[in-house]
Design a protein around this motif. Sequence first.
Motif, PDB file in Angstrom:
ATOM      1  N   ARG A 199      38.819  97.658  51.205  1.00 27.99           N
ATOM      2  CA  ARG A 199      38.565  96.229  51.004  1.00 27.99           C
ATOM      3  C   ARG A 199      37.084  95.977  50.777  1.00 27.99           C
ATOM      4  NH1 ARG A 199      39.466  92.157  55.754  1.00 27.99           N
ATOM      5  NH2 ARG A 199      37.412  92.986  56.195  1.00 27.99           N
ATOM      6  N   ARG A 200      36.232  96.618  51.556  1.00 29.55           N
ATOM      7  CA  ARG A 200      34.785  96.452  51.363  1.00 29.55           C
ATOM      8  C   ARG A 200      34.368  96.879  49.967  1.00 29.55           C
ATOM      9  NH1 ARG A 200      33.173  98.731  57.206  1.00 29.55           N
ATOM     10  NH2 ARG A 200      33.291  96.768  58.332  1.00 29.55           N
ATOM     11  N   GLU A 201      34.911  97.985  49.493  1.00 27.13           N
ATOM     12  CA  GLU A 201      34.566  98.481  48.151  1.00 27.13           C
ATOM     13  C   GLU A 201      35.067  97.514  47.069  1.00 27.13           C
ATOM     14  OE1 GLU A 201      33.076 100.639  45.050  1.00 27.13           O
ATOM     15  OE2 GLU A 201      32.606 100.856  47.177  1.00 27.13           O
ATOM     16  N   LEU A 202      36.301  97.056  47.215  1.00 26.94           N
ATOM     17  CA  LEU A 202      36.872  96.163  46.205  1.00 26.94           C
ATOM     18  C   LEU A 202      36.161  94.813  46.145  1.00 26.94           C
ATOM     19  CD1 LEU A 202      40.688  96.795  46.762  1.00 26.94           C
ATOM     20  CD2 LEU A 202      39.323  97.519  44.814  1.00 26.94           C
ATOM     21  N   LEU A 203      35.697  94.337  47.270  1.00 25.34           N
ATOM     22  CA  LEU A 203      35.118  93.001  47.332  1.00 25.34           C
ATOM     23  C   LEU A 203      33.603  93.003  47.465  1.00 25.34           C
ATOM     24  CD1 LEU A 203      37.769  91.380  49.686  1.00 25.34           C
ATOM     25  CD2 LEU A 203      37.681  91.320  47.189  1.00 25.34           C
ATOM     26  N   LYS A 204      32.965  94.139  47.232  1.00 27.15           N
ATOM     27  CA  LYS A 204      31.520  94.245  47.453  1.00 27.15           C
ATOM     28  C   LYS A 204      30.691  93.325  46.564  1.00 27.15           C
ATOM     29  CE  LYS A 204      30.793  98.089  44.335  1.00 27.15           C
ATOM     30  NZ  LYS A 204      30.479  99.480  44.188  1.00 27.15           N
ATOM     31  N   ASP A 205      31.207  92.930  45.412  1.00 26.14           N
ATOM     32  CA  ASP A 205      30.428  92.129  44.477  1.00 26.14           C
ATOM     33  C   ASP A 205      30.803  90.649  44.487  1.00 26.14           C
ATOM     34  OD1 ASP A 205      29.001  94.370  43.576  1.00 26.14           O
ATOM     35  OD2 ASP A 205      30.597  94.883  42.175  1.00 26.14           O
ATOM     36  N   ILE A 206      31.561  90.214  45.474  1.00 27.51           N
ATOM     37  CA  ILE A 206      31.964  88.812  45.539  1.00 27.51           C
ATOM     38  C   ILE A 206      31.524  88.223  46.873  1.00 27.51           C
ATOM     39  CG2 ILE A 206      34.265  89.370  46.403  1.00 27.51           C
ATOM     40  CD1 ILE A 206      35.288  86.940  44.831  1.00 27.51           C
ATOM     41  N   THR A 207      31.076  86.972  46.813  1.00 30.09           N
ATOM     42  CA  THR A 207      30.632  86.309  48.037  1.00 30.09           C
ATOM     43  C   THR A 207      31.783  85.511  48.643  1.00 30.09           C
ATOM     44  OG1 THR A 207      29.961  84.263  46.933  1.00 30.09           O
ATOM     45  CG2 THR A 207      28.308  86.044  47.059  1.00 30.09           C
ATOM     46  N   ILE A 208      31.643  85.152  49.898  1.00 28.56           N
ATOM     47  CA  ILE A 208      32.658  84.328  50.555  1.00 28.56           C
ATOM     48  C   ILE A 208      32.769  82.974  49.864  1.00 28.56           C
ATOM     49  CG2 ILE A 208      31.127  83.391  52.326  1.00 28.56           C
ATOM     50  CD1 ILE A 208      34.788  84.402  52.844  1.00 28.56           C
ATOM     51  N   ASP A 209      31.649  82.457  49.363  1.00 27.13           N
ATOM     52  CA  ASP A 209      31.681  81.176  48.647  1.00 27.13           C
ATOM     53  C   ASP A 209      32.527  81.276  47.382  1.00 27.13           C
ATOM     54  OD1 ASP A 209      30.104  79.849  50.520  1.00 27.13           O
ATOM     55  OD2 ASP A 209      28.241  80.403  49.502  1.00 27.13           O
ATOM     56  N   GLU A 210      32.457  82.406  46.685  1.00 27.20           N
ATOM     57  CA  GLU A 210      33.272  82.597  45.486  1.00 27.20           C
ATOM     58  C   GLU A 210      34.755  82.674  45.844  1.00 27.20           C
ATOM     59  OE1 GLU A 210      30.689  85.099  42.327  1.00 27.20           O
ATOM     60  OE2 GLU A 210      30.938  86.056  44.286  1.00 27.20           O
ATOM     61  N   ILE A 211      35.067  83.336  46.938  1.00 26.75           N
ATOM     62  CA  ILE A 211      36.464  83.432  47.384  1.00 26.75           C
ATOM     63  C   ILE A 211      36.989  82.043  47.734  1.00 26.75           C
ATOM     64  CG2 ILE A 211      37.978  84.309  49.204  1.00 26.75           C
ATOM     65  CD1 ILE A 211      36.120  86.798  49.296  1.00 26.75           C
ATOM     66  N   ILE A 212      36.203  81.279  48.482  1.00 26.67           N
ATOM     67  CA  ILE A 212      36.619  79.925  48.862  1.00 26.67           C
ATOM     68  C   ILE A 212      36.807  79.059  47.629  1.00 26.67           C
ATOM     69  CG2 ILE A 212      35.835  77.813  50.019  1.00 26.67           C
ATOM     70  CD1 ILE A 212      34.521  79.704  52.125  1.00 26.67           C
ATOM     71  N   ARG A 213      35.872  79.138  46.684  1.00 32.69           N
ATOM     72  CA  ARG A 213      35.966  78.350  45.455  1.00 32.69           C
ATOM     73  C   ARG A 213      37.230  78.724  44.672  1.00 32.69           C
ATOM     74  NH1 ARG A 213      31.010  78.624  44.239  1.00 32.69           N
ATOM     75  NH2 ARG A 213      31.053  80.602  43.150  1.00 32.69           N
ATOM     76  N   GLU A 214      37.546  79.996  44.605  1.00 39.41           N
ATOM     77  CA  GLU A 214      38.749  80.434  43.897  1.00 39.41           C
ATOM     78  C   GLU A 214      40.011  79.919  44.584  1.00 39.41           C
ATOM     79  OE1 GLU A 214      40.990  84.498  42.500  1.00 39.41           O
ATOM     80  OE2 GLU A 214      38.815  84.531  42.696  1.00 39.41           O
ATOM     81  N   ILE A 215      40.035  79.955  45.903  1.00 37.84           N
ATOM     82  CA  ILE A 215      41.188  79.439  46.652  1.00 37.84           C
ATOM     83  C   ILE A 215      41.354  77.937  46.397  1.00 37.84           C
ATOM     84  CG2 ILE A 215      42.053  78.936  48.979  1.00 37.84           C
ATOM     85  CD1 ILE A 215      40.756  81.640  49.825  1.00 37.84           C
ATOM     86  N   GLU A 216      40.240  77.201  46.457  1.00 32.16           N
ATOM     87  CA  GLU A 216      40.297  75.768  46.219  1.00 32.16           C
ATOM     88  C   GLU A 216      40.769  75.452  44.809  1.00 32.16           C
ATOM     89  OE1 GLU A 216      36.315  74.652  47.294  1.00 32.16           O
ATOM     90  OE2 GLU A 216      36.841  74.427  49.415  1.00 32.16           O
ATOM     91  N   ASN A 217      40.310  76.207  43.822  1.00 32.42           N
ATOM     92  CA  ASN A 217      40.749  76.003  42.436  1.00 32.42           C
ATOM     93  C   ASN A 217      42.238  76.282  42.281  1.00 32.42           C
ATOM     94  OD1 ASN A 217      38.197  75.237  41.580  1.00 32.42           O
ATOM     95  ND2 ASN A 217      37.629  77.286  40.905  1.00 32.42           N
ATOM     96  N   LYS A 218      42.730  77.326  42.948  1.00 34.05           N
ATOM     97  CA  LYS A 218      44.161  77.648  42.875  1.00 34.05           C
ATOM     98  C   LYS A 218      44.998  76.539  43.498  1.00 34.05           C
ATOM     99  CE  LYS A 218      44.131  81.900  41.195  1.00 34.05           C
ATOM    100  NZ  LYS A 218      44.649  82.208  39.889  1.00 34.05           N
ATOM    101  N   ARG A 219      44.523  75.981  44.595  1.00 36.47           N
ATOM    102  CA  ARG A 219      45.253  74.891  45.260  1.00 36.47           C
ATOM    103  C   ARG A 219      45.327  73.645  44.393  1.00 36.47           C
ATOM    104  NH1 ARG A 219      42.944  75.420  51.447  1.00 36.47           N
ATOM    105  NH2 ARG A 219      44.185  77.236  52.004  1.00 36.47           N
ATOM    106  N   LYS A 220      44.281  73.382  43.615  1.00 31.83           N
ATOM    107  CA  LYS A 220      44.247  72.206  42.753  1.00 31.83           C
ATOM    108  C   LYS A 220      45.192  72.339  41.563  1.00 31.83           C
ATOM    109  CE  LYS A 220      39.486  70.979  43.856  1.00 31.83           C
ATOM    110  NZ  LYS A 220      38.096  70.928  43.346  1.00 31.83           N
ATOM    111  N   SER A 221      45.399  73.571  41.123  1.00 34.16           N
ATOM    112  CA  SER A 221      46.233  73.760  39.908  1.00 34.16           C
ATOM    113  C   SER A 221      47.673  74.047  40.226  1.00 34.16           C
ATOM    114  CB  SER A 221      45.680  74.882  39.060  1.00 34.16           C
ATOM    115  OG  SER A 221      45.626  76.096  39.778  1.00 34.16           O
TER     116      SER A 221
END
Length: 65
Positions: free
Chosen positions: A43-65
Amino acid sequence: MGATLAEIKVKGWEALVKELGYAGATRFILLYEPGEGNYIEKRRELLKDITIDEIIREIENKRKS
């Protein structure tokens, strides 16, 4: 000479993320990889280039659509 297995794996992951986002790509991989090894390290390797803010933003965008 062709790409190494490591290079193919990276390019494949990038293609999945581009089409499915990080969450979708991770879910896709989990469909095909057996539950072995160290999940935390993977998981650390797969997600090493993404921030928690990006994850939250993606979740919020998915919820809106």
